[in-house]
Scaffold this motif. Structure first.
Motif, PDB file in Angstrom:
ATOM      1  N   LEU A 215     -14.711 -88.519  52.027  1.00  0.00           N
ATOM      2  CA  LEU A 215     -14.658 -90.079  51.781  1.00  0.00           C
ATOM      3  C   LEU A 215     -16.014 -90.816  52.040  1.00  0.00           C
ATOM      4  O   LEU A 215     -16.675 -90.746  52.996  1.00  0.00           O
ATOM      5  CB  LEU A 215     -13.474 -90.523  52.913  1.00  0.00           C
ATOM      6  CG  LEU A 215     -11.927 -89.758  52.582  1.00  0.00           C
ATOM      7  CD1 LEU A 215     -11.265 -90.486  53.946  1.00  0.00           C
ATOM      8  CD2 LEU A 215     -11.451 -90.174  51.538  1.00  0.00           C
ATOM      9  N   TYR A 216     -16.184 -91.627  51.030  1.00  0.00           N
ATOM     10  CA  TYR A 216     -17.395 -92.426  51.075  1.00  0.00           C
ATOM     11  C   TYR A 216     -17.028 -93.663  50.326  1.00  0.00           C
ATOM     12  O   TYR A 216     -15.974 -94.117  49.606  1.00  0.00           O
ATOM     13  CB  TYR A 216     -18.468 -91.467  50.327  1.00  0.00           C
ATOM     14  CG  TYR A 216     -18.053 -90.992  48.768  1.00  0.00           C
ATOM     15  CD1 TYR A 216     -18.114 -92.091  47.779  1.00  0.00           C
ATOM     16  CD2 TYR A 216     -17.530 -89.910  48.655  1.00  0.00           C
ATOM     17  CE1 TYR A 216     -17.906 -91.735  46.429  1.00  0.00           C
ATOM     18  CE2 TYR A 216     -17.083 -89.486  47.254  1.00  0.00           C
ATOM     19  CZ  TYR A 216     -17.374 -90.737  46.235  1.00  0.00           C
ATOM     20  OH  TYR A 216     -16.769 -89.866  44.938  1.00  0.00           O
ATOM     21  N   HIS A 239     -13.716 -87.990  57.014  1.00  0.00           N
ATOM     22  CA  HIS A 239     -14.382 -89.283  57.054  1.00  0.00           C
ATOM     23  C   HIS A 239     -15.143 -89.087  58.402  1.00  0.00           C
ATOM     24  O   HIS A 239     -14.900 -88.349  59.359  1.00  0.00           O
ATOM     25  CB  HIS A 239     -13.282 -90.560  57.008  1.00  0.00           C
ATOM     26  CG  HIS A 239     -12.499 -90.783  58.194  1.00  0.00           C
ATOM     27  ND1 HIS A 239     -12.651 -91.556  59.037  1.00  0.00           N
ATOM     28  CD2 HIS A 239     -11.481 -90.008  58.574  1.00  0.00           C
ATOM     29  CE1 HIS A 239     -11.944 -91.699  59.787  1.00  0.00           C
ATOM     30  NE2 HIS A 239     -10.955 -90.612  59.795  1.00  0.00           N
ATOM     31  N   GLU A 240     -15.751 -90.291  58.719  1.00  0.00           N
ATOM     32  CA  GLU A 240     -16.520 -90.212  59.915  1.00  0.00           C
ATOM     33  C   GLU A 240     -16.296 -91.634  60.761  1.00  0.00           C
ATOM     34  O   GLU A 240     -16.422 -92.753  60.233  1.00  0.00           O
ATOM     35  CB  GLU A 240     -17.973 -90.266  59.569  1.00  0.00           C
ATOM     36  CG  GLU A 240     -18.588 -89.148  58.957  1.00  0.00           C
ATOM     37  CD  GLU A 240     -19.985 -89.038  58.382  1.00  0.00           C
ATOM     38  OE1 GLU A 240     -20.788 -90.148  58.895  1.00  0.00           O
ATOM     39  OE2 GLU A 240     -20.367 -88.320  57.693  1.00  0.00           O
ATOM     40  N   TRP A 244      -9.160 -94.445  59.906  1.00  0.00           N
ATOM     41  CA  TRP A 244      -9.266 -94.651  58.551  1.00  0.00           C
ATOM     42  C   TRP A 244      -8.301 -95.402  58.269  1.00  0.00           C
ATOM     43  O   TRP A 244      -7.057 -95.496  58.132  1.00  0.00           O
ATOM     44  CB  TRP A 244      -9.071 -93.098  58.007  1.00  0.00           C
ATOM     45  CG  TRP A 244      -9.230 -93.239  56.493  1.00  0.00           C
ATOM     46  CD1 TRP A 244     -10.124 -93.833  55.671  1.00  0.00           C
ATOM     47  CD2 TRP A 244      -8.609 -92.404  55.565  1.00  0.00           C
ATOM     48  NE1 TRP A 244      -9.913 -93.596  54.398  1.00  0.00           N
ATOM     49  CE2 TRP A 244      -8.881 -92.730  54.295  1.00  0.00           C
ATOM     50  CE3 TRP A 244      -7.425 -91.374  55.867  1.00  0.00           C
ATOM     51  CZ2 TRP A 244      -8.334 -92.187  53.098  1.00  0.00           C
ATOM     52  CZ3 TRP A 244      -7.034 -90.912  54.545  1.00  0.00           C
ATOM     53  CH2 TRP A 244      -7.371 -91.113  53.222  1.00  0.00           C
ATOM     54  N   SER A 270     -11.660 -86.310  61.029  1.00  0.00           N
ATOM     55  CA  SER A 270     -12.788 -86.986  61.502  1.00  0.00           C
ATOM     56  C   SER A 270     -14.082 -86.002  61.821  1.00  0.00           C
ATOM     57  O   SER A 270     -13.685 -85.135  62.571  1.00  0.00           O
ATOM     58  CB  SER A 270     -12.722 -87.816  62.685  1.00  0.00           C
ATOM     59  OG  SER A 270     -14.060 -88.593  62.875  1.00  0.00           O
TER      60      SER A 270
END
Length: 323
Positions: A215-216, A239-240, A244, A270
């Motif tokens: 995811l960006y 994602h990070e 989210w 994550s």
């Protein structure tokens, strides 16, 4: 990781999971040489407290294609390991493997070989065996000695003197020392290894197709839709962060909802270790997305291969992923 010593294994299988071109090890040539044979004989019989141990080399030539660590190849490797243990009586298996996908295979085998009464150690090399600073023999020697001395049944990853837990390990670099790292266990982390009771190394499995999308900022729903119509049975979204959340108007929520309605299991993970529970927004959860929390890509892929491979229903898979 802490290593528990057990009774010495009586027979060790050296299993070459990928050919020399993929592995960068030139093992196919070494096994024909007296040097390779003498080195292994010295390790197995010369440093095992006078206990003579049997060993055997096997090259899985059917795994030499370009689909390394795919679910199909993993099932072939699983079958070879189970056969070595159950039919040929090996109690330790050393798997020589391409370093690039080593963590993926080791993590998947931690699930696929659940309950197998044997110690399975994966290792490989970053540099060819004929290179000046090759790490091939260092890794083979260290892994073999662990099997000779005896370790608890289970699947391990050995590299540059370290024994790592595959379900918490990932590769972070392609050169230098210690390319694999083992992530710390955090209090809020789910039980990665949790599987239905009826699943073991004897359970029949089918191959599975799983996609991964990072995811960006600016990710468009059309890109996600393209992945979802490709035939995948599950999709991992990376994602990070610890949470989210996406806006309803982005179109992503509708794409995720449609995927869930079609029976595609969508899992969010994550890539950053956190100390607070990982969660997804209410609209994402309502769309059918489940959170696997702080888990490596390697581990979640392996777990999905197994849950999909035994043909559990999507709602059952979501339950075991989110446990």
């Amino acid at each position: 990781m802490t290593i528990t010593r057990y009774q010495l294994p009586k027979k060790i299988m050296i299993l070459c999971a990928w050919g020399e071109k993929r592995m960068n090890l030139s093992i196919s040539g070494l096994r024909q040489s007296s040097f390779f044979t003498s080195q292994v004989e010295w390790l197995v019989n010369g440093r095992s407290n006078a206990l003579v141990l049997a060993w055997k080399y096997q090259d899985l030539t059917q795994l030499n294609g370009d689909s390394a660590a795919s679910s199909e190849c993993l099932l072939v490797l699983r079958k070879a390991i189970v056969r070595a243990v159950e039919l040929e009586g090996f109690s330790g298996v050393l798997v020589l493997h391409d370093a690039d996908t080593l963590a993926y295979s080791a993590a998947a085998m931690s699930f696929l070989l659940s309950g197998l009464p044997a110690a399975i150690v994966f290792t490989g090399g970053l540099l060819p065996v004929d290179a000046d600073e090759s790490d091939v023999w260092e890794n083979i020697t260290g892994a073999l000695m662990l099997l000779i001395e005896g370790v608890a049944d289970g699947v391990y990853l050995y590299f540059h003197g370290e024994m790592l837990t595959p379900l918490r390990s990932t590769k972070i670099k392609t050169s230098g020392r210690h390319p694999f790292v083992e992530h710390d266990v955090v209090a809020c982390q789910r039980d990665i290894s949790y599987l239905p009771d009826h699943i073991s190394y004897r359970t029949p499995m089918e191959s599975a197709r799983v996609g991964v999308v990072p995811l960006y900022p600016g990710l468009d729903s059309s890109f996600l839709d393209g992945m979802l119509v490709s035939g995948v049975q599950a999709l991992v979204l990376e994602h990070e962060g610890s949470e989210w959340v996406i806006d309803e108007g982005s179109g992503l929520v509708e794409s995720l909802r449609n995927a869930s309605l079609k029976g595609i299991v969508v899992v969010a993970i994550s890539r950053c270790a956190g100390r607070s529970p990982h969660r997804v927004g209410d609209n994402i959860r309502d769309a059918g997305v489940v959170s696997a929390g702080y888990i490596t890509r390697e581990a979640v892929l392996g777990k999905l291969y197994v849950l999909l491979g035994v043909r559990l229903k999507p709602n059952q898979i979501r339950e075991f992923i989110e446990h």
